[in-house]
Motif scaffolding. Structure first.
Motif, mmCIF file in Angstrom:
data_model
loop_
_atom_site.group_PDB
_atom_site.id
_atom_site.type_symbol
_atom_site.label_atom_id
_atom_site.label_comp_id
_atom_site.label_asym_id
_atom_site.label_seq_id
_atom_site.Cartn_x
_atom_site.Cartn_y
_atom_site.Cartn_z
ATOM 1 N N ASP A 5 0.838 -1.207 0.000
ATOM 2 C CA ASP A 5 0.000 0.000 0.000
ATOM 3 C C ASP A 5 0.875 1.261 0.000
ATOM 4 O O ASP A 5 0.590 2.223 -0.712
ATOM 5 C CB ASP A 5 -0.921 0.018 1.219
ATOM 6 C CG ASP A 5 -1.956 -1.104 1.199
ATOM 7 O OD1 ASP A 5 -1.920 -1.949 0.289
ATOM 8 O OD2 ASP A 5 -2.802 -1.120 2.104
ATOM 9 N N ASP A 6 1.949 1.217 0.784
ATOM 10 C CA ASP A 6 2.864 2.362 0.835
ATOM 11 C C ASP A 6 3.580 2.551 -0.498
ATOM 12 O O ASP A 6 3.777 3.681 -0.948
ATOM 13 C CB ASP A 6 3.886 2.188 1.956
ATOM 14 C CG ASP A 6 3.253 2.188 3.343
ATOM 15 O OD1 ASP A 6 2.157 2.779 3.498
ATOM 16 O OD2 ASP A 6 3.833 1.584 4.264
ATOM 17 N N LEU A 7 3.961 1.443 -1.123
ATOM 18 C CA LEU A 7 4.618 1.535 -2.425
ATOM 19 C C LEU A 7 3.683 2.141 -3.462
ATOM 20 O O LEU A 7 4.100 2.957 -4.284
ATOM 21 C CB LEU A 7 5.088 0.153 -2.888
ATOM 22 C CG LEU A 7 6.235 -0.466 -2.103
ATOM 23 C CD1 LEU A 7 6.479 -1.900 -2.558
ATOM 24 C CD2 LEU A 7 7.487 0.377 -2.236
ATOM 25 N N LEU A 8 2.422 1.765 -3.394
ATOM 26 C CA LEU A 8 1.454 2.308 -4.346
ATOM 27 C C LEU A 8 1.216 3.792 -4.078
ATOM 28 O O LEU A 8 1.110 4.587 -5.020
ATOM 29 C CB LEU A 8 0.148 1.512 -4.262
ATOM 30 C CG LEU A 8 -0.782 1.580 -5.453
ATOM 31 C CD1 LEU A 8 -0.065 1.337 -6.766
ATOM 32 C CD2 LEU A 8 -1.903 0.583 -5.297
ATOM 33 N N GLU A 61 -5.765 6.789 -7.391
ATOM 34 C CA GLU A 61 -7.154 6.362 -7.185
ATOM 35 C C GLU A 61 -7.273 5.193 -6.222
ATOM 36 O O GLU A 61 -8.374 4.849 -5.792
ATOM 37 C CB GLU A 61 -7.792 5.988 -8.524
ATOM 38 C CG GLU A 61 -7.916 7.158 -9.478
ATOM 39 C CD GLU A 61 -8.472 6.748 -10.828
ATOM 40 O OE1 GLU A 61 -9.065 5.655 -10.944
ATOM 41 O OE2 GLU A 61 -8.299 7.532 -11.778
ATOM 42 N N PHE A 62 -6.143 4.554 -5.910
ATOM 43 C CA PHE A 62 -6.158 3.429 -4.978
ATOM 44 C C PHE A 62 -6.620 3.903 -3.611
ATOM 45 O O PHE A 62 -6.167 4.915 -3.094
ATOM 46 C CB PHE A 62 -4.771 2.793 -4.866
ATOM 47 C CG PHE A 62 -4.662 1.799 -3.757
ATOM 48 C CD1 PHE A 62 -5.312 0.581 -3.839
ATOM 49 C CD2 PHE A 62 -3.933 2.098 -2.618
ATOM 50 C CE1 PHE A 62 -5.232 -0.336 -2.804
ATOM 51 C CE2 PHE A 62 -3.843 1.198 -1.578
ATOM 52 C CZ PHE A 62 -4.491 -0.022 -1.676
ATOM 53 N N ASP A 63 -7.536 3.134 -3.010
ATOM 54 C CA ASP A 63 -8.076 3.462 -1.687
ATOM 55 C C ASP A 63 -7.837 2.265 -0.762
ATOM 56 O O ASP A 63 -8.517 1.242 -0.878
ATOM 57 C CB ASP A 63 -9.564 3.767 -1.811
ATOM 58 C CG ASP A 63 -10.218 4.131 -0.488
ATOM 59 O OD1 ASP A 63 -9.519 4.204 0.543
ATOM 60 O OD2 ASP A 63 -11.443 4.338 -0.494
ATOM 61 N N ALA A 64 -6.885 2.406 0.132
ATOM 62 C CA ALA A 64 -6.539 1.312 1.051
ATOM 63 C C ALA A 64 -7.708 0.901 1.940
ATOM 64 O O ALA A 64 -7.752 -0.228 2.418
ATOM 65 C CB ALA A 64 -5.337 1.708 1.898
ATOM 66 N N GLU A 70 -2.355 -5.369 -3.305
ATOM 67 C CA GLU A 70 -2.303 -6.637 -4.030
ATOM 68 C C GLU A 70 -3.669 -6.972 -4.633
ATOM 69 O O GLU A 70 -3.762 -7.357 -5.791
ATOM 70 C CB GLU A 70 -1.878 -7.770 -3.099
ATOM 71 C CG GLU A 70 -0.432 -7.730 -2.703
ATOM 72 C CD GLU A 70 -0.138 -8.788 -1.672
ATOM 73 O OE1 GLU A 70 -0.531 -8.582 -0.495
ATOM 74 O OE2 GLU A 70 0.469 -9.801 -2.040
ATOM 75 N N ALA A 71 -4.705 -6.827 -3.836
ATOM 76 C CA ALA A 71 -6.056 -7.118 -4.319
ATOM 77 C C ALA A 71 -6.438 -6.181 -5.461
ATOM 78 O O ALA A 71 -7.076 -6.596 -6.432
ATOM 79 C CB ALA A 71 -7.062 -7.014 -3.183
ATOM 80 N N TRP A 72 -6.052 -4.925 -5.354
ATOM 81 C CA TRP A 72 -6.340 -3.941 -6.397
ATOM 82 C C TRP A 72 -5.674 -4.346 -7.710
ATOM 83 O O TRP A 72 -6.315 -4.350 -8.759
ATOM 84 C CB TRP A 72 -5.866 -2.568 -5.928
ATOM 85 C CG TRP A 72 -6.227 -1.415 -6.806
ATOM 86 C CD1 TRP A 72 -7.477 -0.917 -7.035
ATOM 87 C CD2 TRP A 72 -5.333 -0.586 -7.557
ATOM 88 N NE1 TRP A 72 -7.411 0.177 -7.881
ATOM 89 C CE2 TRP A 72 -6.096 0.396 -8.209
ATOM 90 C CE3 TRP A 72 -3.952 -0.585 -7.718
ATOM 91 C CZ2 TRP A 72 -5.533 1.360 -9.023
ATOM 92 C CZ3 TRP A 72 -3.382 0.388 -8.520
ATOM 93 C CH2 TRP A 72 -4.180 1.346 -9.165
ATOM 94 N N LEU A 73 -4.396 -4.718 -7.651
ATOM 95 C CA LEU A 73 -3.669 -5.127 -8.849
ATOM 96 C C LEU A 73 -4.243 -6.418 -9.444
ATOM 97 O O LEU A 73 -4.408 -6.531 -10.657
ATOM 98 C CB LEU A 73 -2.186 -5.314 -8.528
ATOM 99 C CG LEU A 73 -1.424 -4.038 -8.185
ATOM 100 C CD1 LEU A 73 -0.050 -4.382 -7.601
ATOM 101 C CD2 LEU A 73 -1.287 -3.143 -9.410
ATOM 102 N N VAL A 74 -4.562 -7.379 -8.591
ATOM 103 C CA VAL A 74 -5.131 -8.648 -9.065
ATOM 104 C C VAL A 74 -6.498 -8.419 -9.694
ATOM 105 O O VAL A 74 -6.831 -9.027 -10.714
ATOM 106 C CB VAL A 74 -5.196 -9.680 -7.917
ATOM 107 C CG1 VAL A 74 -6.073 -10.861 -8.285
ATOM 108 C CG2 VAL A 74 -3.790 -10.150 -7.563
ATOM 109 N N THR A 75 -7.283 -7.531 -9.118
ATOM 110 C CA THR A 75 -8.602 -7.214 -9.692
ATOM 111 C C THR A 75 -8.449 -6.604 -11.080
ATOM 112 O O THR A 75 -9.170 -6.975 -12.010
ATOM 113 C CB THR A 75 -9.376 -6.261 -8.760
ATOM 114 O OG1 THR A 75 -9.579 -6.916 -7.509
ATOM 115 C CG2 THR A 75 -10.717 -5.876 -9.358
ATOM 116 N N ILE A 76 -7.504 -5.697 -11.238
ATOM 117 C CA ILE A 76 -7.259 -5.101 -12.558
ATOM 118 C C ILE A 76 -6.833 -6.189 -13.536
ATOM 119 O O ILE A 76 -7.332 -6.258 -14.672
ATOM 120 C CB ILE A 76 -6.191 -3.993 -12.479
ATOM 121 C CG1 ILE A 76 -6.680 -2.817 -11.643
ATOM 122 C CG2 ILE A 76 -5.805 -3.518 -13.878
ATOM 123 C CD1 ILE A 76 -5.582 -1.804 -11.307
#
Length: 109
Positions: A5-8, A61-64, A70-76
């Motif tokens: 999350d911090d990296l994003l 646009e990522f919202d922790a 990880e879930a955000w990237l996998v969903t995309i």
């Protein structure tokens, strides 16, 4: 170790090093997701590139609060893979329809 999350979040601020680190740590997961859905290594690699391009562009646009990076990237990756499967299936259906419609039966002379 820095959390994804911090990296994003750092990526959203234009930190290329954080983006590289994010890719190095999550690339296999994203590629594996794409490959499982699409079943083709080449398309899996393309989708992986598309996912990280989107992640770079839309990291802000990522919202922790809604889930992990990880879930955000996998969903995309999953959505893009499903879209590609549907597009390929649709293209195949169009080609079959055209071939069927343009088929001319041989006639006896």
């Amino acid at each position: 170790m820095v959390k994804f999350d911090d990296l994003l979040e750092r990526t959203a601020n234009g930190d290329v090093g954080a983006f590289r680190n994010l890719y190095e740590r999550t690339g296999r997961l994203v590629y594996g997701t794409a490959l499982r859905v699409i079943g083709d290594r080449g398309y899996g690699e393309e989708i992986t590139q598309e996912v990280y391009l989107e992640a770079w562009r839309k990291a802000a646009e990522f919202d922790a609060a809604r889930g992990s990076a990880e879930a955000w990237l996998v969903t995309i990756a999953h959505r893009r893979s499903v879209d590609r499967v549907r597009a390929e299936r649709s293209r195949g259906d169009r080609e079959n329809s055209f071939a069927h419609a343009s088929y001319q039966r041989p006639h006896d002379v």
